[in-house]
Design an enzyme around this catalytic site. Sequence first.
Site, short mmCIF file in Angstrom:
data_model
loop_
_atom_site.label_atom_id
_atom_site.label_comp_id
_atom_site.label_asym_id
_atom_site.label_seq_id
_atom_site.Cartn_x
_atom_site.Cartn_y
_atom_site.Cartn_z
N ARG A 17 0.83 -1.20 0.00
CA ARG A 17 0.00 0.00 0.00
C ARG A 17 0.87 1.25 0.00
O ARG A 17 1.74 1.43 0.86
CB ARG A 17 -0.91 0.01 1.22
CG ARG A 17 -1.98 1.12 1.18
CD ARG A 17 -2.91 1.06 2.38
NE ARG A 17 -3.50 -0.25 2.55
CZ ARG A 17 -4.56 -0.71 1.87
NH1 ARG A 17 -5.10 0.06 0.95
NH2 ARG A 17 -5.04 -1.90 2.12
N GLU A 40 0.29 -7.84 -3.94
CA GLU A 40 -0.90 -7.00 -4.11
C GLU A 40 -0.51 -5.53 -4.05
O GLU A 40 0.20 -5.11 -3.14
CB GLU A 40 -1.89 -7.32 -2.98
CG GLU A 40 -2.98 -6.28 -2.79
CD GLU A 40 -3.70 -6.41 -1.45
OE1 GLU A 40 -4.35 -5.44 -1.04
OE2 GLU A 40 -3.61 -7.48 -0.82
N THR A 69 -7.96 -3.49 -2.36
CA THR A 69 -8.92 -2.40 -2.18
C THR A 69 -9.72 -2.19 -3.47
O THR A 69 -9.95 -1.06 -3.91
CB THR A 69 -8.21 -1.09 -1.73
OG1 THR A 69 -7.22 -1.39 -0.75
CG2 THR A 69 -9.21 -0.14 -1.09
N LYS A 129 -10.79 -13.57 2.86
CA LYS A 129 -9.83 -12.81 3.65
C LYS A 129 -10.48 -12.47 4.98
O LYS A 129 -11.45 -11.70 5.03
CB LYS A 129 -9.43 -11.54 2.88
CG LYS A 129 -8.46 -10.65 3.62
CD LYS A 129 -8.04 -9.48 2.73
CE LYS A 129 -8.87 -8.26 2.96
NZ LYS A 129 -8.34 -7.05 2.28
N GLY A 159 -2.80 -7.17 11.26
CA GLY A 159 -2.26 -7.44 12.59
C GLY A 159 -1.49 -8.74 12.71
O GLY A 159 -1.15 -9.16 13.82
N GLY A 179 1.02 -6.29 5.44
CA GLY A 179 1.08 -4.93 4.90
C GLY A 179 2.19 -4.09 5.49
O GLY A 179 3.35 -4.22 5.12
N SER A 180 1.83 -3.24 6.44
CA SER A 180 2.79 -2.26 6.95
C SER A 180 3.97 -2.88 7.70
O SER A 180 5.01 -2.24 7.84
CB SER A 180 2.08 -1.24 7.86
OG SER A 180 1.47 -1.89 8.95
#
Length: 208
Positions: A17, A40, A69, A129, A159, A179-180
Site C-alpha cells: 500500500r 498485491e 482495495t 480474507k 495485525g 502490509g505495513s
Amino acid sequence: MNLEQALASCNLVAILRGIRPDEVEAVGEVLIEAGWRIIEVPLNSPDPLKSIETLVKRFGDQALIGAGTVLSPAQVADVAATGAKVIISPNANPAVIKASRQADMVSLPGVATPTEAFAAIEAGATGIKAFPAEAIPPHVIKAWKAVLPKDIPVLAVGGVTPDNMADFVKAGAAGFGIGSSLYKPGADVASIKAQAIRFIEAMKAARG
C-alpha cells in the site's frame, strides 16, 4: 500459477500500500528472491495500475500479481486489463466477486463473519480474507473452518506478525496478508528485504 500452487509455495501475500511505480520493480525483485509468490498493490496507492502492470510484465511468470482495495466491477476490469490475476477487497461485494471470476481472476473478498463468508463463497469467491485479523482471533477462524467448505482457503489479514502466525496456522488459516509490517512508503529496499526474509522464516516455522 494458480492460488493453490502459490499458497503451497509461500502462503504470504505482500500488500504494498502506497508504493510508487518508480520503486515497485525493485521491491518486487527482493520479494520474489525471498520466496514470496503473491503480490498485491492496493488501488489507493499512487498510479496503482502502472505499478501492477510493471509487476505483471517483470514477475508475472513467477508470482500471482493483483490489486487490493478493489471496490467495483469497473475497477476489476481496469485491473484485468493489466494482465493481473488477483482481485482482493476489504469487503464482500457480490458484484466484484462475480466480475473477478468472469474475468478468470482469483477473488479474495474480505469478511468478518460466517454469514459474510458463506455469501462470498456463494458469489464465487476463490478464497476469503478474514479482515481485520486483530478482531478475528485464531479460535474464531478455527470455528469458521469447522463449517466452511474444505477447499476454500482462509487468509488472515491485519495485525499478523511473525509471533502470532503459528496460532493462526494451527487454527486452519491457509495464508496471511502482510502490509505495513513488510512495506511502508519510503522504506528502503534493504529493510524490506530483511522483513521479507523474517516473515518467510516465521512462516516456515509455523508450518513446522
